[in-house]
Design a protein around this motif. Structure first.
Motif, PDB file in Angstrom:
ATOM      1  N   VAL A 134      -9.978  -4.661  -3.042  1.00  0.00           N
ATOM      2  CA  VAL A 134      -8.413  -4.790  -3.560  1.00  0.00           C
ATOM      3  C   VAL A 134      -7.574  -5.407  -2.306  1.00  0.00           C
ATOM      4  CG1 VAL A 134      -6.470  -3.026  -3.855  1.00  0.00           C
ATOM      5  CG2 VAL A 134      -8.786  -2.271  -4.316  1.00  0.00           C
ATOM      6  N   ARG A 187      -6.403   1.631  -6.459  1.00  0.00           N
ATOM      7  CA  ARG A 187      -7.398   1.851  -5.563  1.00  0.00           C
ATOM      8  C   ARG A 187      -8.343   2.921  -6.169  1.00  0.00           C
ATOM      9  NH1 ARG A 187      -7.224  -0.718  -0.785  1.00  0.00           N
ATOM     10  NH2 ARG A 187      -5.288  -1.677  -0.339  1.00  0.00           N
ATOM     11  N   PRO A 241       0.783  -1.218   0.078  1.00  0.00           N
ATOM     12  CA  PRO A 241      -0.090   0.159   0.109  1.00  0.00           C
ATOM     13  C   PRO A 241       0.829   1.378   0.068  1.00  0.00           C
ATOM     14  CG  PRO A 241      -0.739  -1.491   1.581  1.00  0.00           C
ATOM     15  CD  PRO A 241       0.714  -1.976   0.997  1.00  0.00           C
ATOM     16  N   ASP A 272      -0.196   1.187  -6.233  1.00  0.00           N
ATOM     17  CA  ASP A 272      -1.478   1.043  -5.250  1.00  0.00           C
ATOM     18  C   ASP A 272      -2.428   2.002  -5.365  1.00  0.00           C
ATOM     19  OD1 ASP A 272      -2.677  -0.335  -2.673  1.00  0.00           O
ATOM     20  OD2 ASP A 272      -2.296   1.668  -2.009  1.00  0.00           O
ATOM     21  N   ASN A 311      -3.540  -6.321  -1.813  1.00  0.00           N
ATOM     22  CA  ASN A 311      -2.163  -6.246  -2.018  1.00  0.00           C
ATOM     23  C   ASN A 311      -1.155  -7.494  -1.695  1.00  0.00           C
ATOM     24  OD1 ASN A 311      -3.268  -3.400  -0.766  1.00  0.00           O
ATOM     25  ND2 ASN A 311      -1.321  -3.037  -2.304  1.00  0.00           N
TER      26      ASN A 311
END
Length: 323
Positions: free
Chosen positions: A66, A50, A41, A46, A68
């Motif tokens: 989402v 998003r 993040p 990232d 990671n």
């Protein structure tokens, strides 16, 4: 068996695989779409992932989550997607080439792992240094680097990531040789740049911009063809004595190879709808990204071209792909 009955059985047999595919796609739409971001993040990938994911819920009429999955310069997230469900329920969000491992393979091998879905956006890079470094211009930085081969260190979010490749291309253009320090994502890289553990990064506007006002970073140049409207006082690399130098990061989305064309087409249509909204345009512009959109074929063409372009860096030993 009566001829008409026989034909019905044959037709039913032929339609069975199609019906199975349709049922699987319908079931996949009932589950959340999992958007896989192969970096931690906080980084540019990232942030962009998003922004897109938030708009996809309405564009696709399904919930979006989402996740990671960082590690190994994007390989863990790419491999997770490639080995995951082939029903359109897992969508990888990554740079144009989503895994360092693919640079070591014939370009067409990538398509046996991942199916391109949609181009997303592109962004130039900023050449940023820790403000404790005395260089005020790219020329001054180059002069210092030439006086001290391997004396300056540059960071990247990981070996063979787009940022690493862009920095190697910049080094080749400028005739300098700095020491590469790979990280596990943009966040820790920027932390060490601020702390002075490394001196330079070639990173997206989204990654650099939050730290500009503090004065702890200095941007020497941008890698776009023209100066950025938001930062008209920052020269381009081309203006700084290297005509024709342009570098940008491009993003795309991928499913596991073998995902039905209909599922990919539905995702592509939804992503393109999301990219055309004013909200996404505004948010991407804030982060220095330009939305692109397009077809799976366009993403595939760009992906294969980038893999081939990087082959020279691999052969020159500037990039390792044996992770």
């Amino acid at each position: 068996m009566h001829r008409r009955t026989l034909l019905k059985h044959i037709a039913a047999g032929a339609l069975a695989p199609m019906a199975l595919t349709i049922n699987r796609m319908a079931a996949a739409r009932e589950t959340p779409l999992r958007v896989i971001v192969p970096f931690p993040p906080g980084g540019g990938t990232d942030v962009l992932g998003r922004v897109i994911a938030a708009t996809l819920e309405s564009a696709l009429d399904r919930s979006v989550v989402v996740e990671n999955k960082p590690g190994a310069s994007g390989m863990l997230g790419a491999d997770y997607t490639a080995n995951g469900a082939k029903d359109g329920s897992i969508l990888l969000f990554a740079g144009l080439v989503p895994s360092v491992r693919y640079y070591a393979r014939p370009p067409e091998e990538v398509l046996k792992q991942l199916a391109p879905v949609c181009p997303i956006a592109r962004s130039p890079y900023m050449v940023a240094i820790n403000s404790d470094l005395p260089a005020k211009t790219l020329d001054e930085l180059i002069a210092k680097a030439k006086r001290e081969p391997k004396g300056l260190t540059f960071g990247s979010p990981g070996n063979a990531t787009p940022q690493h490749l862009a920095t190697e291309l910049l080094q080749a253009a400028c005739g300098i040789d700095m020491l590469h320090v790979p990280y596990r994502g943009t966040g820790p890289m920027m932390t060490d740049l601020l702390g002075g553990q490394i001196q330079l990064v070639v990173a997206t506007v989204a990654a650099v911009e939050p730290y500009l006002k503090s004065g702890r970073l200095r941007v020497l140049a941008v890698t776009s063809q023209e100066r950025l409207a938001k930062y008209p006082d920052i020269p381009t690399v081309a203006e700084s004595g290297f005509p024709g130098f342009v570098a940008q990061i491009q993003f795309g989305t991928y499913c596991a190879a073998g995902t039905p064309d209909a599922a990919i087409a539905a995702l592509n249509a939804g992503i393109n709808r999301a990219l055309q909204t004013d909200a996404v345009h505004a948010k991407l512009a804030e982060q220095g990204f330009q939305p692109t959109g397009g077809t799976p074929a366009q993403l595939q063409t760009a992906l294969l071209a980038e893999i081939r372009d990087v082959a020279g860096l691999v052969q020159a030993g500037k990039v390792r792909v044996d992770l």
